[in-house]
Write a protein that holds these residues in place. Structure first.
Motif, PDB file in Angstrom:
ATOM      1  N   ALA A  22       0.823  -1.212   0.000  1.00 27.32           N
ATOM      2  CA  ALA A  22       0.000   0.000   0.000  1.00 27.32           C
ATOM      3  C   ALA A  22       0.857   1.262   0.000  1.00 27.32           C
ATOM      4  O   ALA A  22       0.494   2.258  -0.631  1.00 27.32           O
ATOM      5  CB  ALA A  22      -0.946  -0.007   1.196  1.00 27.32           C
ATOM      6  N   SER A  23       2.000   1.230   0.658  1.00 26.29           N
ATOM      7  CA  SER A  23       2.862   2.419   0.717  1.00 26.29           C
ATOM      8  C   SER A  23       3.379   2.797  -0.672  1.00 26.29           C
ATOM      9  O   SER A  23       3.485   3.985  -0.996  1.00 26.29           O
ATOM     10  CB  SER A  23       4.033   2.182   1.669  1.00 26.29           C
ATOM     11  N   VAL A  24       3.672   1.814  -1.512  1.00 26.49           N
ATOM     12  CA  VAL A  24       4.158   2.099  -2.861  1.00 26.49           C
ATOM     13  C   VAL A  24       3.000   2.542  -3.754  1.00 26.49           C
ATOM     14  O   VAL A  24       3.150   3.433  -4.585  1.00 26.49           O
ATOM     15  CB  VAL A  24       4.916   0.898  -3.457  1.00 26.49           C
ATOM     16  N   VAL A  25       1.822   1.956  -3.557  1.00 29.67           N
ATOM     17  CA  VAL A  25       0.632   2.404  -4.294  1.00 29.67           C
ATOM     18  C   VAL A  25       0.375   3.878  -3.987  1.00 29.67           C
ATOM     19  O   VAL A  25       0.136   4.688  -4.889  1.00 29.67           O
ATOM     20  CB  VAL A  25      -0.600   1.537  -3.940  1.00 29.67           C
ATOM     21  N   GLU A  26       0.460   4.263  -2.716  1.00 29.12           N
ATOM     22  CA  GLU A  26       0.240   5.655  -2.333  1.00 29.12           C
ATOM     23  C   GLU A  26       1.319   6.564  -2.921  1.00 29.12           C
ATOM     24  O   GLU A  26       1.022   7.670  -3.362  1.00 29.12           O
ATOM     25  CB  GLU A  26       0.195   5.801  -0.811  1.00 29.12           C
ATOM     26  N   LEU A  27       2.556   6.102  -2.946  1.00 28.97           N
ATOM     27  CA  LEU A  27       3.635   6.873  -3.547  1.00 28.97           C
ATOM     28  C   LEU A  27       3.373   7.107  -5.032  1.00 28.97           C
ATOM     29  O   LEU A  27       3.573   8.211  -5.547  1.00 28.97           O
ATOM     30  CB  LEU A  27       4.966   6.153  -3.339  1.00 28.97           C
ATOM     31  N   MET A  28       2.902   6.073  -5.729  1.00 25.12           N
ATOM     32  CA  MET A  28       2.563   6.221  -7.148  1.00 25.12           C
ATOM     33  C   MET A  28       1.454   7.261  -7.324  1.00 25.12           C
ATOM     34  O   MET A  28       1.523   8.108  -8.218  1.00 25.12           O
ATOM     35  CB  MET A  28       2.114   4.883  -7.739  1.00 25.12           C
ATOM     36  N   LYS A  29       0.438   7.207  -6.471  1.00 27.95           N
ATOM     37  CA  LYS A  29      -0.662   8.177  -6.549  1.00 27.95           C
ATOM     38  C   LYS A  29      -0.158   9.596  -6.326  1.00 27.95           C
ATOM     39  O   LYS A  29      -0.553  10.527  -7.045  1.00 27.95           O
ATOM     40  CB  LYS A  29      -1.736   7.849  -5.517  1.00 27.95           C
ATOM     41  N   GLU A  30       0.714   9.767  -5.328  1.00 29.84           N
ATOM     42  CA  GLU A  30       1.253  11.100  -5.031  1.00 29.84           C
ATOM     43  C   GLU A  30       2.052  11.643  -6.216  1.00 29.84           C
ATOM     44  O   GLU A  30       1.915  12.817  -6.574  1.00 29.84           O
ATOM     45  CB  GLU A  30       2.139  11.041  -3.787  1.00 29.84           C
ATOM     46  N   GLU A  31       2.879  10.802  -6.813  1.00 21.84           N
ATOM     47  CA  GLU A  31       3.674  11.235  -7.961  1.00 21.84           C
ATOM     48  C   GLU A  31       2.781  11.584  -9.148  1.00 21.84           C
ATOM     49  O   GLU A  31       3.029  12.566  -9.851  1.00 21.84           O
ATOM     50  CB  GLU A  31       4.701  10.174  -8.344  1.00 21.84           C
ATOM     51  N   ALA A  32       1.744  10.796  -9.371  1.00 21.51           N
ATOM     52  CA  ALA A  32       0.809  11.082 -10.470  1.00 21.51           C
ATOM     53  C   ALA A  32       0.095  12.418 -10.230  1.00 21.51           C
ATOM     54  O   ALA A  32      -0.086  13.208 -11.170  1.00 21.51           O
ATOM     55  CB  ALA A  32      -0.204   9.950 -10.607  1.00 21.51           C
ATOM     56  N   LYS A  33      -0.280  12.684  -8.990  1.00 19.33           N
ATOM     57  CA  LYS A  33      -0.938  13.955  -8.664  1.00 19.33           C
ATOM     58  C   LYS A  33       0.009  15.130  -8.900  1.00 19.33           C
ATOM     59  O   LYS A  33      -0.403  16.171  -9.418  1.00 19.33           O
ATOM     60  CB  LYS A  33      -1.415  13.951  -7.209  1.00 19.33           C
ATOM     61  N   LYS A  34       1.285  14.971  -8.515  1.00 19.87           N
ATOM     62  CA  LYS A  34       2.268  16.043  -8.730  1.00 19.87           C
ATOM     63  C   LYS A  34       2.408  16.353 -10.212  1.00 19.87           C
ATOM     64  O   LYS A  34       2.453  17.513 -10.608  1.00 19.87           O
ATOM     65  CB  LYS A  34       3.634  15.634  -8.171  1.00 19.87           C
ATOM     66  N   LEU A  35       2.487  15.297 -11.026  1.00 20.35           N
ATOM     67  CA  LEU A  35       2.623  15.506 -12.470  1.00 20.35           C
ATOM     68  C   LEU A  35       1.379  16.160 -13.052  1.00 20.35           C
ATOM     69  O   LEU A  35       1.477  17.070 -13.882  1.00 20.35           O
ATOM     70  CB  LEU A  35       2.906  14.184 -13.173  1.00 20.35           C
ATOM     71  N   THR A  36       0.222  15.716 -12.613  1.00 19.23           N
ATOM     72  CA  THR A  36      -1.034  16.291 -13.110  1.00 19.23           C
ATOM     73  C   THR A  36      -1.107  17.761 -12.738  1.00 19.23           C
ATOM     74  O   THR A  36      -1.442  18.606 -13.577  1.00 19.23           O
ATOM     75  CB  THR A  36      -2.243  15.529 -12.529  1.00 19.23           C
ATOM     76  N   LYS A  37      -0.767  18.086 -11.498  1.00 15.20           N
ATOM     77  CA  LYS A  37      -0.809  19.474 -11.044  1.00 15.20           C
ATOM     78  C   LYS A  37       0.159  20.339 -11.859  1.00 15.20           C
ATOM     79  O   LYS A  37      -0.176  21.442 -12.253  1.00 15.20           O
ATOM     80  CB  LYS A  37      -0.466  19.554  -9.559  1.00 15.20           C
ATOM     81  N   MET A  38       1.342  19.800 -12.116  1.00 17.36           N
ATOM     82  CA  MET A  38       2.340  20.545 -12.875  1.00 17.36           C
ATOM     83  C   MET A  38       1.811  20.905 -14.263  1.00 17.36           C
ATOM     84  O   MET A  38       2.014  22.020 -14.749  1.00 17.36           O
ATOM     85  CB  MET A  38       3.616  19.725 -12.997  1.00 17.36           C
ATOM     86  N   TYR A  39       1.112  19.980 -14.905  1.00 12.91           N
ATOM     87  CA  TYR A  39       0.609  20.224 -16.245  1.00 12.91           C
ATOM     88  C   TYR A  39      -0.702  21.002 -16.254  1.00 12.91           C
ATOM     89  O   TYR A  39      -1.077  21.573 -17.273  1.00 12.91           O
ATOM     90  CB  TYR A  39       0.489  18.920 -17.030  1.00 12.91           C
ATOM     91  N   ASP A  40      -1.402  21.046 -15.120  1.00 12.14           N
ATOM     92  CA  ASP A  40      -2.620  21.840 -15.024  1.00 12.14           C
ATOM     93  C   ASP A  40      -2.341  23.305 -14.753  1.00 12.14           C
ATOM     94  O   ASP A  40      -3.155  24.163 -15.041  1.00 12.14           O
ATOM     95  CB  ASP A  40      -3.546  21.292 -13.921  1.00 12.14           C
ATOM     96  N   GLU A  41      -1.175  23.582 -14.165  1.00  6.55           N
ATOM     97  CA  GLU A  41      -0.817  24.968 -13.829  1.00  6.55           C
ATOM     98  C   GLU A  41      -0.521  25.759 -15.101  1.00  6.55           C
ATOM     99  O   GLU A  41       0.019  25.216 -16.074  1.00  6.55           O
ATOM    100  CB  GLU A  41       0.407  24.991 -12.920  1.00  6.55           C
ATOM    101  N   GLN A  42      -0.849  27.020 -15.063  1.00  4.18           N
ATOM    102  CA  GLN A  42      -0.557  27.908 -16.183  1.00  4.18           C
ATOM    103  C   GLN A  42       0.905  28.313 -16.124  1.00  4.18           C
ATOM    104  O   GLN A  42       1.439  28.542 -15.038  1.00  4.18           O
ATOM    105  CB  GLN A  42      -1.445  29.155 -16.129  1.00  4.18           C
ATOM    106  N   PRO A  43       1.575  28.447 -17.265  1.00  4.01           N
ATOM    107  CA  PRO A  43       2.994  28.841 -17.283  1.00  4.01           C
ATOM    108  C   PRO A  43       3.219  30.252 -16.785  1.00  4.01           C
ATOM    109  O   PRO A  43       2.405  31.069 -16.771  1.00  4.01           O
ATOM    110  CB  PRO A  43       3.403  28.699 -18.738  1.00  4.01           C
TER     111      PRO A  43
END
Length: 72
Positions: free
Chosen positions: A51-72
């Motif tokens: 579960a700890s690695v599943v959560e880590l994957m989710k956190e990393e995916a959220k970081k990437l999504t947020k990065m691409y959702d932000e305006q430059p």
């Protein structure tokens, strides 16, 4: 299945899960390199435990999504 065997060797325990899926249990050193390898495979691989690695994957995916959702 080939990418798993290429990465972890032929001694990996692989269990068929239907015609197009399988389950494999491997020991890994969880690192940014490992996470990058998983992301590179895309939706062709899903980490299901621990579960700890599943959560880590989710956190990393959220970081990437947020990065691409932000305006430059």
């Amino acid at each position: 299945m080939g990418v798993v065997i290429d990465r972890f060797g032929k001694d990996v325990s692989i269990v068929p899960k239907g015609a197009d899926h399988f389950s494999a249990q491997v020991n890994v050193a969880v690192s940014r390199q490992f996470l990058g390898w998983v992301f590179a495979i895309g939706d062709g691989l899903k980490v299901t435990a621990p579960a700890s690695v599943v959560e880590l994957m989710k956190e990393e995916a959220k970081k990437l999504t947020k990065m691409y959702d932000e305006q430059p």
